[in-house]
Design a protein around this motif. Structure first.
Motif, PDB file in Angstrom:
ATOM      1  N   MET A   1       0.951  -1.307  -0.080  1.00 13.73           N
ATOM      2  CA  MET A   1       0.088  -0.074   0.148  1.00 13.73           C
ATOM      3  C   MET A   1       0.929   1.414  -0.097  1.00 13.73           C
ATOM      4  SD  MET A   1      -2.783   1.202   2.705  1.00 13.73           S
ATOM      5  CE  MET A   1      -3.686  -0.388   2.383  1.00 13.73           C
ATOM      6  N   LYS A   2       0.607   2.241  -0.778  1.00 20.62           N
ATOM      7  CA  LYS A   2       1.444   3.554  -0.942  1.00 20.62           C
ATOM      8  C   LYS A   2       1.060   4.307   0.357  1.00 20.62           C
ATOM      9  CE  LYS A   2       2.083   7.319  -4.014  1.00 20.62           C
ATOM     10  NZ  LYS A   2       1.864   8.065  -5.303  1.00 20.62           N
ATOM     11  N   LYS A   3       2.141   4.553   0.719  1.00 25.68           N
ATOM     12  CA  LYS A   3       2.149   5.560   2.100  1.00 25.68           C
ATOM     13  C   LYS A   3       1.706   6.952   1.814  1.00 25.68           C
ATOM     14  CE  LYS A   3       5.196   7.788   5.427  1.00 25.68           C
ATOM     15  NZ  LYS A   3       6.601   8.059   5.996  1.00 25.68           N
ATOM     16  N   ALA A   4       0.555   7.211   2.595  1.00 31.26           N
ATOM     17  CA  ALA A   4      -0.237   8.696   2.667  1.00 31.26           C
ATOM     18  C   ALA A   4       0.865   9.863   2.652  1.00 31.26           C
ATOM     19  CB  ALA A   4      -0.933   8.771   3.778  1.00 31.26           C
ATOM     20  N   LYS A   5       0.739  10.723   1.772  1.00 32.46           N
ATOM     21  CA  LYS A   5       1.520  11.880   1.596  1.00 32.46           C
ATOM     22  C   LYS A   5       1.343  12.663   2.834  1.00 32.46           C
ATOM     23  CE  LYS A   5       4.261  14.503  -0.732  1.00 32.46           C
ATOM     24  NZ  LYS A   5       5.591  14.011  -0.975  1.00 32.46           N
ATOM     25  N   ASP A   6       2.494  13.518   3.462  1.00 36.56           N
ATOM     26  CA  ASP A   6       2.637  14.335   4.473  1.00 36.56           C
ATOM     27  C   ASP A   6       1.886  15.427   4.163  1.00 36.56           C
ATOM     28  OD1 ASP A   6       3.980  12.600   6.353  1.00 36.56           O
ATOM     29  OD2 ASP A   6       5.973  13.212   5.290  1.00 36.56           O
ATOM     30  N   LYS A   7       1.116  16.116   5.428  1.00 32.55           N
ATOM     31  CA  LYS A   7       0.407  17.296   4.935  1.00 32.55           C
ATOM     32  C   LYS A   7       1.668  18.238   5.396  1.00 32.55           C
ATOM     33  CE  LYS A   7      -2.053  16.273   8.415  1.00 32.55           C
ATOM     34  NZ  LYS A   7      -3.216  16.548   9.602  1.00 32.55           N
ATOM     35  N   VAL A   8       1.566  19.431   4.202  1.00 36.18           N
ATOM     36  CA  VAL A   8       2.646  20.315   4.221  1.00 36.18           C
ATOM     37  C   VAL A   8       1.776  21.746   4.270  1.00 36.18           C
ATOM     38  CG1 VAL A   8       4.681  21.373   3.131  1.00 36.18           C
ATOM     39  CG2 VAL A   8       4.336  19.007   3.150  1.00 36.18           C
ATOM     40  N   GLU A   9       2.207  22.644   5.272  1.00 39.54           N
ATOM     41  CA  GLU A   9       1.327  23.968   5.292  1.00 39.54           C
ATOM     42  C   GLU A   9       2.370  25.070   5.159  1.00 39.54           C
ATOM     43  OE1 GLU A   9      -1.044  24.620   8.507  1.00 39.54           O
ATOM     44  OE2 GLU A   9       0.354  23.854   9.774  1.00 39.54           O
ATOM     45  N   LEU A  10       1.968  26.213   4.377  1.00 38.97           N
ATOM     46  CA  LEU A  10       2.792  27.356   4.615  1.00 38.97           C
ATOM     47  C   LEU A  10       2.184  28.259   5.721  1.00 38.97           C
ATOM     48  CD1 LEU A  10       4.271  29.892   3.397  1.00 38.97           C
ATOM     49  CD2 LEU A  10       2.360  30.337   2.427  1.00 38.97           C
ATOM     50  N   ARG A  11       3.334  28.660   6.742  1.00 38.18           N
ATOM     51  CA  ARG A  11       3.060  29.487   7.653  1.00 38.18           C
ATOM     52  C   ARG A  11       3.707  30.915   7.401  1.00 38.18           C
ATOM     53  NH1 ARG A  11       3.228  25.758  13.270  1.00 38.18           N
ATOM     54  NH2 ARG A  11       1.270  24.457  12.659  1.00 38.18           N
ATOM     55  N   TYR A  12       2.919  31.950   6.970  1.00 39.24           N
ATOM     56  CA  TYR A  12       3.286  33.144   6.372  1.00 39.24           C
ATOM     57  C   TYR A  12       3.440  34.173   7.486  1.00 39.24           C
ATOM     58  CZ  TYR A  12       3.822  36.612   2.576  1.00 39.24           C
ATOM     59  OH  TYR A  12       4.490  37.491   1.596  1.00 39.24           O
ATOM     60  N   TYR A  13       4.576  34.842   7.620  1.00 39.01           N
ATOM     61  CA  TYR A  13       4.745  36.025   8.565  1.00 39.01           C
ATOM     62  C   TYR A  13       4.915  37.056   7.771  1.00 39.01           C
ATOM     63  CZ  TYR A  13       4.827  32.233  11.913  1.00 39.01           C
ATOM     64  OH  TYR A  13       4.647  31.171  12.582  1.00 39.01           O
ATOM     65  N   ASP A  14       4.476  38.316   8.201  1.00 41.02           N
ATOM     66  CA  ASP A  14       4.649  39.595   7.636  1.00 41.02           C
ATOM     67  C   ASP A  14       5.346  40.524   8.617  1.00 41.02           C
ATOM     68  OD1 ASP A  14       4.259  40.954   5.154  1.00 41.02           O
ATOM     69  OD2 ASP A  14       3.067  42.283   6.440  1.00 41.02           O
ATOM     70  N   ILE A  15       6.749  40.785   8.190  1.00 36.77           N
ATOM     71  CA  ILE A  15       7.297  41.752   9.007  1.00 36.77           C
ATOM     72  C   ILE A  15       7.061  43.361   8.858  1.00 36.77           C
ATOM     73  CG2 ILE A  15       9.816  42.701   9.499  1.00 36.77           C
ATOM     74  CD1 ILE A  15      10.837  39.769   8.848  1.00 36.77           C
ATOM     75  N   LYS A  16       6.978  43.975   9.839  1.00 31.42           N
ATOM     76  CA  LYS A  16       6.463  45.411   9.818  1.00 31.42           C
ATOM     77  C   LYS A  16       7.820  46.027   8.907  1.00 31.42           C
ATOM     78  CE  LYS A  16       4.007  45.807  14.304  1.00 31.42           C
ATOM     79  NZ  LYS A  16       4.040  46.233  15.647  1.00 31.42           N
ATOM     80  N   GLN A  17       7.222  47.122   8.440  1.00 25.29           N
ATOM     81  CA  GLN A  17       8.136  47.848   7.226  1.00 25.29           C
ATOM     82  C   GLN A  17       9.456  48.411   8.069  1.00 25.29           C
ATOM     83  OE1 GLN A  17       6.117  51.014   5.433  1.00 25.29           O
ATOM     84  NE2 GLN A  17       7.819  51.390   3.861  1.00 25.29           N
ATOM     85  N   GLU A  18       9.313  48.929   9.202  1.00 24.89           N
ATOM     86  CA  GLU A  18      10.579  49.535   9.902  1.00 24.89           C
ATOM     87  C   GLU A  18      11.306  48.339  10.473  1.00 24.89           C
ATOM     88  OE1 GLU A  18       6.913  49.841  12.927  1.00 24.89           O
ATOM     89  OE2 GLU A  18       7.259  49.722  10.867  1.00 24.89           O
ATOM     90  N   HIS A  19      11.077  47.012  10.468  1.00 23.41           N
ATOM     91  CA  HIS A  19      11.864  46.138  11.224  1.00 23.41           C
ATOM     92  C   HIS A  19      12.405  44.951  10.161  1.00 23.41           C
ATOM     93  CE1 HIS A  19       9.379  46.444  15.511  1.00 23.41           C
ATOM     94  NE2 HIS A  19      10.112  47.296  15.112  1.00 23.41           N
ATOM     95  N   PHE A  20      13.197  44.415  10.521  1.00 27.83           N
ATOM     96  CA  PHE A  20      14.089  43.261   9.876  1.00 27.83           C
ATOM     97  C   PHE A  20      13.479  42.011  10.174  1.00 27.83           C
ATOM     98  CE2 PHE A  20      18.062  46.140   9.222  1.00 27.83           C
ATOM     99  CZ  PHE A  20      17.363  46.833   7.760  1.00 27.83           C
ATOM    100  N   LEU A  21      12.802  41.801  11.404  1.00 26.34           N
ATOM    101  CA  LEU A  21      12.583  40.392  11.978  1.00 26.34           C
ATOM    102  C   LEU A  21      11.361  40.532  12.864  1.00 26.34           C
ATOM    103  CD1 LEU A  21      13.719  40.647  15.161  1.00 26.34           C
ATOM    104  CD2 LEU A  21      15.732  40.271  14.084  1.00 26.34           C
ATOM    105  N   ILE A  22      10.748  39.245  13.061  1.00 32.42           N
ATOM    106  CA  ILE A  22       9.909  39.259  14.250  1.00 32.42           C
ATOM    107  C   ILE A  22      10.363  38.530  15.218  1.00 32.42           C
ATOM    108  CG2 ILE A  22       7.389  38.351  14.603  1.00 32.42           C
ATOM    109  CD1 ILE A  22       6.832  38.692  11.601  1.00 32.42           C
ATOM    110  N   ALA A  23      10.158  38.793  16.560  1.00 36.94           N
ATOM    111  CA  ALA A  23      10.521  38.150  17.845  1.00 36.94           C
ATOM    112  C   ALA A  23       9.291  37.360  18.420  1.00 36.94           C
ATOM    113  CB  ALA A  23      11.433  38.967  18.715  1.00 36.94           C
ATOM    114  N   LEU A  24       9.291  36.061  18.880  1.00 40.60           N
ATOM    115  CA  LEU A  24       8.197  35.527  19.438  1.00 40.60           C
ATOM    116  C   LEU A  24       8.646  34.753  20.439  1.00 40.60           C
ATOM    117  CD1 LEU A  24       6.310  33.821  16.305  1.00 40.60           C
ATOM    118  CD2 LEU A  24       6.097  35.934  17.375  1.00 40.60           C
ATOM    119  N   GLN A  25       8.096  35.266  21.691  1.00 40.99           N
ATOM    120  CA  GLN A  25       8.655  34.597  22.878  1.00 40.99           C
ATOM    121  C   GLN A  25       7.300  34.584  23.907  1.00 40.99           C
ATOM    122  OE1 GLN A  25      11.919  36.421  24.504  1.00 40.99           O
ATOM    123  NE2 GLN A  25      11.379  38.371  23.533  1.00 40.99           N
TER     124      GLN A  25
END
Length: 311
Positions: A1-25
């Motif tokens: 039996m063929k193995k089911a394909k893994d689910k792959v999703e895009l997680r899209y983040y938009d950085i504010k114009q005045e910043h170079f990065l996003i920090a998540l904590q």
């Protein structure tokens, strides 16, 4: 039996114009980020993580590796991965999501060759290692997280300089051939379509045909369509529309543009096409979405668009 394909999703983040990065904590979103073993995700930005507490396994494309508190990860944009916590002690990570192209273009605007060389090194491979093996990198990450958390005077300027130092350290790390940490080169079918994901990321607002996108990957249109759907579980058009709708959500949140203006700015030729795709992807019309603040964060969380708070 063929193995089911893994689910792959895009997680899209938009950085504010005045910043170079996003920090998540923020611990409240940790459980939403970690996924099941058969579900992979990827980001449009470079992901840098520090495991603050707990242990488990991390899947990097088709390889599974172990992690524990004190480990540092560097995962290029468009690289499939997930994080599976183990045990009951809790699992906490801090993350930086960085746009290397934006940083390098700001510091080296007239040196395109240097930008390209650094980007090649930065995106060459993933990294997973103990913080004691990369102490300088860990120190820079910690400084950025502290600056973004407390936002003292001149914190943007400080983070601006630290962002360049961070990328230069990653580029240097990836140029070493004899380091012992777990490093995986990008490869296989997903890697073959990665140029298309980057092309769509940069050109989403312009009209484009699938044959044009396929040419970026040096493939025929039919081969590209097949490989794209095999690796992402969606067609190139479906992916392009997801990126456009996610950008539209950000414009609705941050600007006063009309829906007609937003439709054009994100690449839809008509407002009716924009409305139809918005409802299909988000589950409601853009007008209702804008007028329902009680559903705002839930809609975004379900669609993997981060609501930035306090940064």
């Amino acid at each position: 039996m063929k193995k089911a394909k893994d689910k792959v999703e895009l997680r899209y983040y938009d950085i504010k114009q005045e910043h170079f990065l996003i920090a998540l904590q923020n611990r409240n979103w940790q459980n939403k980020y970690q996924t099941e073993a058969d579900s992979l995700h990827f980001h449009n930005l470079l992901e840098i993580g520090v495991c603050m507490q707990g242990h488990g396994t991390m899947r990097l494309e088709d390889k599974v590796v172990s992690y524990e508190a004190g480990m540092v990860t560097v995962i290029p944009a468009n690289f499939p991965h997930n994080t599976i916590p183990r045990g009951d002690a809790g699992n906490t990570w801090s993350y930086l999501f960085v746009d290397p192209e934006k940083v390098l273009a700001a510091f080296y605007p007239d040196d395109i060759l240097l930008q390209q060389k650094l980007l090649e090194h930065i995106n060459r491979q993933t990294f997973l290692g103990k913080e004691t093996e990369v102490p300088n990198l860990k120190n820079v990450i910690t400084c950025i997280l502290n600056e973004m958390n407390h936002t003292p005077e001149f914190y943007r300027e400080c983070v601006r300089g630290l962002s360049l130092s961070l990328l230069l350290m990653i580029a240097r790390l990836n140029s070493k051939k004899d380091i012992g940490q777990e490093m995986l080169r990008q490869k296989n079918g997903f890697d073959q379509i990665r140029p298309a994901l980057e092309y769509i990321r940069d050109k989403y607002a312009t009209p484009m045909k699938i044959a044009e996108i396929a040419s970026v990957c040096h493939m025929s249109e039919s081969h590209f369509r097949r490989l794209f759907e095999e690796n992402l579980g969606m067609t190139p058009v479906e992916y392009l529309n997801q990126v456009r709708i996610k950008k539209a959500c950000d414009l609705i949140r941050k600007t006063g543009y009309s829906m007609e203006e937003i439709a054009v700015k994100v690449g839809f030729s008509t407002t009716s096409t924009f409305n139809r795709n918005f409802k299909r992807i988000i589950g409601t019309s853009p007008y209702h979405w804008k007028k329902s603040p009680e559903n705002f964060e839930t809609r975004l969380a379900d669609f993997n668009i981060l609501v930035e708070k306090g940064w």
